[in-house]
Design a protein around this motif. Structure first.
Motif, mmCIF file in Angstrom:
data_model
loop_
_atom_site.group_PDB
_atom_site.id
_atom_site.type_symbol
_atom_site.label_atom_id
_atom_site.label_comp_id
_atom_site.label_asym_id
_atom_site.label_seq_id
_atom_site.Cartn_x
_atom_site.Cartn_y
_atom_site.Cartn_z
ATOM 1 N N LEU A 73 -48.139 95.642 87.612
ATOM 2 C CA LEU A 73 -47.277 94.615 88.213
ATOM 3 C C LEU A 73 -46.097 95.233 88.944
ATOM 4 O O LEU A 73 -45.782 94.852 90.076
ATOM 5 N N GLY A 74 -45.454 96.181 88.277
ATOM 6 C CA GLY A 74 -44.268 96.799 88.881
ATOM 7 C C GLY A 74 -44.601 97.455 90.206
ATOM 8 O O GLY A 74 -43.853 97.343 91.184
ATOM 9 N N VAL A 75 -45.745 98.104 90.229
ATOM 10 C CA VAL A 75 -46.114 98.843 91.422
ATOM 11 C C VAL A 75 -46.495 97.910 92.560
ATOM 12 O O VAL A 75 -45.988 98.025 93.682
ATOM 13 N N THR A 76 -47.384 96.953 92.268
ATOM 14 C CA THR A 76 -47.868 96.129 93.376
ATOM 15 C C THR A 76 -46.787 95.203 93.911
ATOM 16 O O THR A 76 -46.695 94.968 95.104
ATOM 17 N N ARG A 77 -45.937 94.689 92.997
ATOM 18 C CA ARG A 77 -44.939 93.726 93.459
ATOM 19 C C ARG A 77 -43.692 94.398 94.009
ATOM 20 O O ARG A 77 -43.047 93.863 94.902
ATOM 21 N N GLU A 78 -43.349 95.550 93.451
ATOM 22 C CA GLU A 78 -42.026 96.078 93.751
ATOM 23 C C GLU A 78 -42.067 97.503 94.315
ATOM 24 O O GLU A 78 -41.635 97.743 95.432
ATOM 25 N N PHE A 79 -42.596 98.426 93.526
ATOM 26 C CA PHE A 79 -42.393 99.821 93.904
ATOM 27 C C PHE A 79 -43.263 100.256 95.077
ATOM 28 O O PHE A 79 -42.813 101.037 95.918
ATOM 29 N N GLY A 80 -44.493 99.759 95.150
ATOM 30 C CA GLY A 80 -45.353 100.125 96.271
ATOM 31 C C GLY A 80 -44.706 99.836 97.612
ATOM 32 O O GLY A 80 -44.476 100.755 98.413
ATOM 33 N N PRO A 81 -44.350 98.551 97.858
ATOM 34 C CA PRO A 81 -43.711 98.251 99.135
ATOM 35 C C PRO A 81 -42.367 98.954 99.309
ATOM 36 O O PRO A 81 -42.037 99.366 100.432
ATOM 37 N N LEU A 82 -41.607 99.111 98.228
ATOM 38 C CA LEU A 82 -40.302 99.774 98.368
ATOM 39 C C LEU A 82 -40.457 101.217 98.823
ATOM 40 O O LEU A 82 -39.768 101.666 99.739
ATOM 41 N N ILE A 83 -41.343 101.956 98.148
ATOM 42 C CA ILE A 83 -41.556 103.361 98.526
ATOM 43 C C ILE A 83 -42.010 103.429 99.977
ATOM 44 O O ILE A 83 -41.471 104.199 100.779
ATOM 45 N N THR A 84 -43.012 102.586 100.296
ATOM 46 C CA THR A 84 -43.517 102.589 101.666
ATOM 47 C C THR A 84 -42.380 102.313 102.635
ATOM 48 O O THR A 84 -42.202 103.030 103.628
ATOM 49 N N GLY A 85 -41.620 101.280 102.348
ATOM 50 C CA GLY A 85 -40.522 100.912 103.236
ATOM 51 C C GLY A 85 -39.525 102.036 103.417
ATOM 52 O O GLY A 85 -39.124 102.348 104.539
ATOM 53 N N ILE A 86 -39.157 102.673 102.316
ATOM 54 C CA ILE A 86 -38.128 103.710 102.422
ATOM 55 C C ILE A 86 -38.654 104.928 103.167
ATOM 56 O O ILE A 86 -37.958 105.502 104.013
ATOM 57 N N LEU A 121 -50.392 100.703 104.368
ATOM 58 C CA LEU A 121 -49.670 101.756 103.651
ATOM 59 C C LEU A 121 -49.298 101.304 102.242
ATOM 60 O O LEU A 121 -49.316 102.090 101.295
ATOM 61 N N CYS A 122 -48.953 100.016 102.112
ATOM 62 C CA CYS A 122 -48.605 99.481 100.790
ATOM 63 C C CYS A 122 -49.798 99.605 99.853
ATOM 64 O O CYS A 122 -49.634 99.950 98.677
ATOM 65 N N LEU A 123 -50.987 99.315 100.369
ATOM 66 C CA LEU A 123 -52.176 99.444 99.530
ATOM 67 C C LEU A 123 -52.361 100.883 99.077
ATOM 68 O O LEU A 123 -52.689 101.150 97.911
ATOM 69 N N VAL A 124 -52.142 101.808 100.011
ATOM 70 C CA VAL A 124 -52.233 103.230 99.658
ATOM 71 C C VAL A 124 -51.237 103.551 98.550
ATOM 72 O O VAL A 124 -51.571 104.205 97.547
ATOM 73 N N ALA A 125 -50.012 103.046 98.739
ATOM 74 C CA ALA A 125 -48.975 103.308 97.741
ATOM 75 C C ALA A 125 -49.372 102.718 96.391
ATOM 76 O O ALA A 125 -49.230 103.378 95.344
ATOM 77 N N ASP A 126 -49.881 101.469 96.405
ATOM 78 C CA ASP A 126 -50.306 100.825 95.156
ATOM 79 C C ASP A 126 -51.339 101.698 94.442
ATOM 80 O O ASP A 126 -51.227 101.971 93.248
#
Lengths: 269, 267
Positions: free
Chosen positions: B102-115, B167-172
């Motif tokens: 949950l943490g990764v898909t909702r929050e950290f994946g997009p955050l890392i990608t974004g940053i 990219l978010c999917l990759v991060a997830d």
């Protein structure tokens, strides 16, 4: 020459423009006839580059009327704007080449954007124009690999690739050695004679101006001091023009109160 | 004329608020114009070119995959390390699967990608467009009859909209992989069954939330990068200032929108 050659290619009336609170051009009138090479001359900060930017429609004037090739340049719809940009060519002071593209692609860009031509035609037209400016065979170099003179000539090739009716050239000889700048002067004359372009050149190089100009417009502190042939300008009795021609420093009157205010900052608001 | 401090503070506040509003307006108009050219450009002789979009997709997306993957893996690992240590106290280690997923898909994946994309793309766009402004290349484009927004802003914007969710999917994926690498041992699971459990734990909406965030981050990053690039004044120093500003502003924008999104999407 056509019958209605009397209609000017550039017709500027009462142009006034500001940069912030500073007045840059003050009530400038400027008329260029077809087939003419007009040099805009003046010292640094005289407003000559600003005048050119208004002629290109890159700025909106505060007041006045700018008509280029029969169109009011500030009242064109997008379609007119497109056809207008086909009829003018501009070579900017620093060349303004796109650094991510090769020389050939730089010159070809206007063709690619305006016409649906096949690559072979584009290549041939591009190389033809590069030959005109003596850069045949240089199409694969990148702008960073070019010398100052080559950059100017590439910019010129890009400016004339669509055979414009009107060519603008900002400081062709600035930063070039005398031989290269003399070559560019020759090229400008050749372009007018071969392609019947009207050409506006902005420069502060006297030799170059006298060599190419049909008429010279002298700008000083935002106003037109005079417009005339080379001989008329040389014979002018205006002190500022003579300063410019004889490389004399300006002798400005010093207003003591203003000078002290500038130094101390007291009394400013 | 000197102002008293309160007066000065108020006028400073007012002026900077106006500037911010002006900037938001400008950035919004960039977006509208970009879409305008995408849809109506071809009819007006100002088409947004596919090869420009593809090129930007490579620059913004494909080239960022290694670093996004690596950082996500690291984040996944540290989430698992922390999570297991904390959850051990309750004997609830197995909850780490859900927690990481949950943490990764909702929050950290997009955050890392974004940053990561903010650091790479916002700076690159601001620097490139800024130096084009300084060297009169933008003027040259205009004079040639090429709308700078169509030519320089629309391609990266569209590319980012397509590429950021990917990219978010990759991060997830890599973050969950990181979580699995650490926790499959303590949980006595294979990596495969860890992934299986993660997928079981996730609802499609969880992943979608992340992708929507990623898309919005992409739009913000490109618009801020392009906007600051176009507004450069003052030569090389101005370009440097714009580059820094673009990165800082886009990271701020990302974090703030992330918070707003999390708030509304979890109601």
């Amino acid at each position: 020459m056509s019958d209605n050659a009397i209609e000017p290619v550039i017709d500027v009336k009462n142009l006034v423009t500001y940069y912030g609170p500073r007045k840059i051009l003050d009530d400038v009138d400027f008329v260029v006839n077809p087939g003419e090479i007009r040099v805009i001359m003046g010292g640094s900060g005289s407003g000559k580059s600003t005048l050119m930017r208004h002629l290109l429609g890159l700025h909106r004037p505060r007041a006045g009327h700018v008509q280029v090739l029969g169109k009011n340049i500030n009242k064109m719809d997008p379609k007119q704007g497109m056809s207008f940009s086909r009829e003018i060519g501009v070579s900017f002071q620093g060349g303004a080449l796109f650094t991510s593209m090769s020389v050939g692609d730089n010159v070809a860009l206007p063709l690619r954007e305006h016409f649906d031509l096949d690559e072979n035609t584009i290549r041939i037209m591009t190389r033809l124009k590069l030959e005109v400016v003596n850069l045949g065979g240089f199409q694969d170099l990148m702008p960073s690999q070019l010398s100052g003179g080559m950059i100017k000539r590439t910019a010129l090739a890009r400016a004339i690739v669509m055979d414009p009716k009107l060519l603008f050239f900002d400081e062709p000889s600035a930063g070039l050695d005398p031989v290269v700048s003399a070559e560019l002067d020759e090229l400008i004359l050749k372009l007018r004679d071969a392609m019947r372009m009207s050409i506006v050149v902005v420069t502060h190089e006297l030799d170059s101006a006298f060599k190419i100009a049909d008429k010279i417009t002298v700008l000083d502190q935002g106003s037109v001091l005079m417009t005339g042939t080379v001989d008329e300008v040389k014979a002018s009795s205006n002190e500022r023009i003579q300063d410019l021609l004889n490389r004399r420093p300006r002798h400005q009157e010093v207003d003591v109160d203003e000078y002290l205010t500038r130094l101390t900052g007291i009394g400013e608001d | 004329m000197s102002l008293n401090p309160v007066h000065r503070l108020v006028s400073h506040l007012g002026r900077s608020s106006l500037e911010i509003i002006e900037e938001i307006g400008y950035i919004g108009s960039l977006m509208v114009e970009s879409f305008f050219f995408l849809i109506f450009g071809p009819r007006r002789g100002q088409p947004v070119r596919w090869h420009h979009i593809l090129y930007q997709m490579r620059q913004i997306g494909a080239d960022a995959i290694p670093i996004v993957a690596l950082l996500s893996l690291v984040i996944g690992l540290s989430l698992a390390i922390n999570g297991i240590a904390q959850l051990k106290a309750f004997g609830a280690e197995s909850a780490i699967v859900l927690g990481v997923a949950l943490g990764v898909t909702r929050e950290f994946g997009p955050l890392i990608t974004g940053i990561v994309v903010a650091g790479r793309t916002a700076s690159a766009l601001a620097a490139r467009l800024g130096s084009m402004v300084v060297s009169q290349e933008i003027d040259a484009l205009r004079v040639i009859g090429v709308e700078p927004v169509r030519y320089l802003a629309a391609p990266p914007l569209i590319a980012a909209i397509v590429v950021l969710p990917c990219l978010c999917l990759v991060a997830d994926f890599f973050a969950i992989l990181g979580g699995g690498l650490f926790s499959s041992g303590p949980l006595d699971m294979t990596l495969y069954s860890y992934f299986h459990a993660s997928l079981e734990a996730l609802e499609p909406w969880d992943v979608m939330q992340g992708l929507i965030k990623g898309l919005v981050f992409g739009v913000l990053i490109v618009l801020i990068g392009v906007g600051t690039g176009f507004s450069v004044t003052g030569g090389a120093e101005g370009v440097g200032r714009a580059t820094t500003r673009a990165v800082v502003m886009s990271i701020c924008a990302i974090l703030i929108t992330d918070m707003i999104f999390s708030f509304f999407l979890n109601r």
